[in-house]
Design a protein around this motif. Sequence first.
Motif, PDB file in Angstrom:
ATOM      1  N   LEU A  40      24.733 -50.698 -18.895  1.00  0.00           N
ATOM      2  CA  LEU A  40      23.853 -49.967 -19.792  1.00  0.00           C
ATOM      3  C   LEU A  40      22.427 -50.267 -19.360  1.00  0.00           C
ATOM      4  O   LEU A  40      22.015 -51.428 -19.327  1.00  0.00           O
ATOM      5  CB  LEU A  40      24.058 -50.384 -21.249  1.00  0.00           C
ATOM      6  CG  LEU A  40      25.353 -49.938 -21.919  1.00  0.00           C
ATOM      7  CD1 LEU A  40      25.480 -50.576 -23.296  1.00  0.00           C
ATOM      8  CD2 LEU A  40      25.418 -48.415 -22.034  1.00  0.00           C
ATOM      9  N   ALA A  41      21.662 -49.234 -19.012  1.00  0.00           N
ATOM     10  CA  ALA A  41      20.322 -49.416 -18.456  1.00  0.00           C
ATOM     11  C   ALA A  41      19.284 -48.699 -19.299  1.00  0.00           C
ATOM     12  O   ALA A  41      19.503 -47.573 -19.761  1.00  0.00           O
ATOM     13  CB  ALA A  41      20.265 -48.899 -17.019  1.00  0.00           C
ATOM     14  N   ALA A  42      18.136 -49.359 -19.480  1.00  0.00           N
ATOM     15  CA  ALA A  42      17.005 -48.745 -20.179  1.00  0.00           C
ATOM     16  C   ALA A  42      16.167 -47.964 -19.183  1.00  0.00           C
ATOM     17  O   ALA A  42      15.786 -48.492 -18.135  1.00  0.00           O
ATOM     18  CB  ALA A  42      16.157 -49.824 -20.844  1.00  0.00           C
ATOM     19  N   LEU A  43      15.880 -46.711 -19.511  1.00  0.00           N
ATOM     20  CA  LEU A  43      15.024 -45.869 -18.686  1.00  0.00           C
ATOM     21  C   LEU A  43      13.736 -45.598 -19.448  1.00  0.00           C
ATOM     22  O   LEU A  43      13.752 -44.993 -20.525  1.00  0.00           O
ATOM     23  CB  LEU A  43      15.700 -44.538 -18.335  1.00  0.00           C
ATOM     24  CG  LEU A  43      17.077 -44.583 -17.675  1.00  0.00           C
ATOM     25  CD1 LEU A  43      17.476 -43.178 -17.221  1.00  0.00           C
ATOM     26  CD2 LEU A  43      17.111 -45.545 -16.501  1.00  0.00           C
ATOM     27  N   ASN A  44      12.601 -46.067 -18.899  1.00  0.00           N
ATOM     28  CA  ASN A  44      11.308 -45.759 -19.517  1.00  0.00           C
ATOM     29  C   ASN A  44      11.108 -44.255 -19.609  1.00  0.00           C
ATOM     30  O   ASN A  44      10.669 -43.731 -20.642  1.00  0.00           O
ATOM     31  CB  ASN A  44      10.162 -46.335 -18.686  1.00  0.00           C
ATOM     32  CG  ASN A  44      10.237 -47.826 -18.444  1.00  0.00           C
ATOM     33  OD1 ASN A  44       9.652 -48.309 -17.487  1.00  0.00           O
ATOM     34  ND2 ASN A  44      10.939 -48.580 -19.273  1.00  0.00           N
ATOM     35  N   SER A  45      11.410 -43.554 -18.527  1.00  0.00           N
ATOM     36  CA  SER A  45      11.212 -42.105 -18.482  1.00  0.00           C
ATOM     37  C   SER A  45      12.163 -41.413 -19.443  1.00  0.00           C
ATOM     38  O   SER A  45      13.379 -41.562 -19.342  1.00  0.00           O
ATOM     39  CB  SER A  45      11.450 -41.584 -17.062  1.00  0.00           C
ATOM     40  OG  SER A  45      10.622 -42.244 -16.138  1.00  0.00           O
ATOM     41  N   GLY A  46      11.596 -40.663 -20.379  1.00  0.00           N
ATOM     42  CA  GLY A  46      12.420 -39.931 -21.327  1.00  0.00           C
ATOM     43  C   GLY A  46      12.974 -40.778 -22.453  1.00  0.00           C
ATOM     44  O   GLY A  46      13.713 -40.265 -23.301  1.00  0.00           O
ATOM     45  N   SER A  47      12.629 -42.079 -22.491  1.00  0.00           N
ATOM     46  CA  SER A  47      13.089 -42.970 -23.567  1.00  0.00           C
ATOM     47  C   SER A  47      14.589 -42.846 -23.781  1.00  0.00           C
ATOM     48  O   SER A  47      15.075 -42.387 -24.818  1.00  0.00           O
ATOM     49  CB  SER A  47      12.339 -42.677 -24.874  1.00  0.00           C
ATOM     50  OG  SER A  47      10.985 -43.054 -24.764  1.00  0.00           O
ATOM     51  N   ARG A  48      15.356 -43.313 -22.767  1.00  0.00           N
ATOM     52  CA  ARG A  48      16.807 -43.220 -22.842  1.00  0.00           C
ATOM     53  C   ARG A  48      17.457 -44.546 -22.473  1.00  0.00           C
ATOM     54  O   ARG A  48      16.889 -45.355 -21.758  1.00  0.00           O
ATOM     55  CB  ARG A  48      17.332 -42.156 -21.870  1.00  0.00           C
ATOM     56  CG  ARG A  48      16.905 -40.734 -22.152  1.00  0.00           C
ATOM     57  CD  ARG A  48      17.582 -39.782 -21.178  1.00  0.00           C
ATOM     58  NE  ARG A  48      17.150 -39.990 -19.801  1.00  0.00           N
ATOM     59  CZ  ARG A  48      17.919 -39.808 -18.728  1.00  0.00           C
ATOM     60  NH1 ARG A  48      19.188 -39.422 -18.870  1.00  0.00           N
ATOM     61  NH2 ARG A  48      17.446 -40.002 -17.511  1.00  0.00           N
TER      62      ARG A  48
END
Length: 326
Positions: free
Chosen positions: A258-266
């Motif tokens: 499970l990874a946090a993506l800054n782009s698009g807040s996902r």
Amino acid sequence: MPRFPRLTAAATAALALGLLAAAPATSDEPLVTEARVSAHFDLAAGQTPENIALDGDGSADLTFALARQVAHVTADGATSIRATLPAVAHPATPIVTSAAVTGIARAHDGTLYVNYATGTSATGVWRLPPDGGAPEQIAALPADGLPNGLALDEARGMLYVADSVRGTVWRVPRAGGTAAVWATGAALAPLPAPPAYGFGANGIKLRRDAVWVSNTDRGTLLRIPVLQDGSAGPAETRANGLDGVDDFAFPGHGRSVLAALNSGSRVVLVRADGTVTTVLTEADGLSHPTAVAVRGRTVYVPSAALSTQRDPNLVLARLRHFISRG
């Protein structure tokens, strides 16, 4: 550490900052459910949660990057400050400019380790004793680097530090001492800024006999084997196309992430075959998420709100089922 957005001067100043296998769900069942905001933080006070370490009782320790603080958040969302890292006279942290507390790792005895990026001799790994004593620097790192993610290998007595600017994984004795280059190379390096942001190696985790690292600029997730003599094997790319990837966690005993993506807040699920599925979004309360942690079937996601400038927080959610393979 997320990519810092290009902002107006005023905004920039404000920022300157196993588990038993379960029956698989059907394709239309979400993996992560029941998301809720557990705690809200103060953006104006620099309470931008960057990284997270979980305590045994379900509470969490967070680094507030731009406030230079380590905070404790209870299971019911009550927040207190564990420690504040000492101010430096003239911080000159690459990219970020201000001093920032970044990665955090927790030992079984309650000792906390954090990265402090300052652009000065205070840059390095700091230790917070479990009894609440003052933070102590246990290893120096190059002032022109940006120590970001932090992982603890208690079995080997080592800490691993992902340096986003120098594209390096450092290895530091848990007891303190001299940092050594453990892994480096193009796969860990940032891309030129601009047009990229200059953030290479970012999140870092240990998994069996390997160190996993995300590269924000390249949108990749890497696996680096730990060889028998403790040295680094060749980096393997496990996933591509993860725009704005920050830190991550394993939701089971397999290689899914499970990874946090800054782009698009996902937050996305990255399976072992590299397929990517979105599991949490802004609609669930995310606001520029920076990390993920998992304990049992509870998922923790801190958001720093650096690009959104809205509601830094901690979101809790629930795994519908464990991922024991893949």
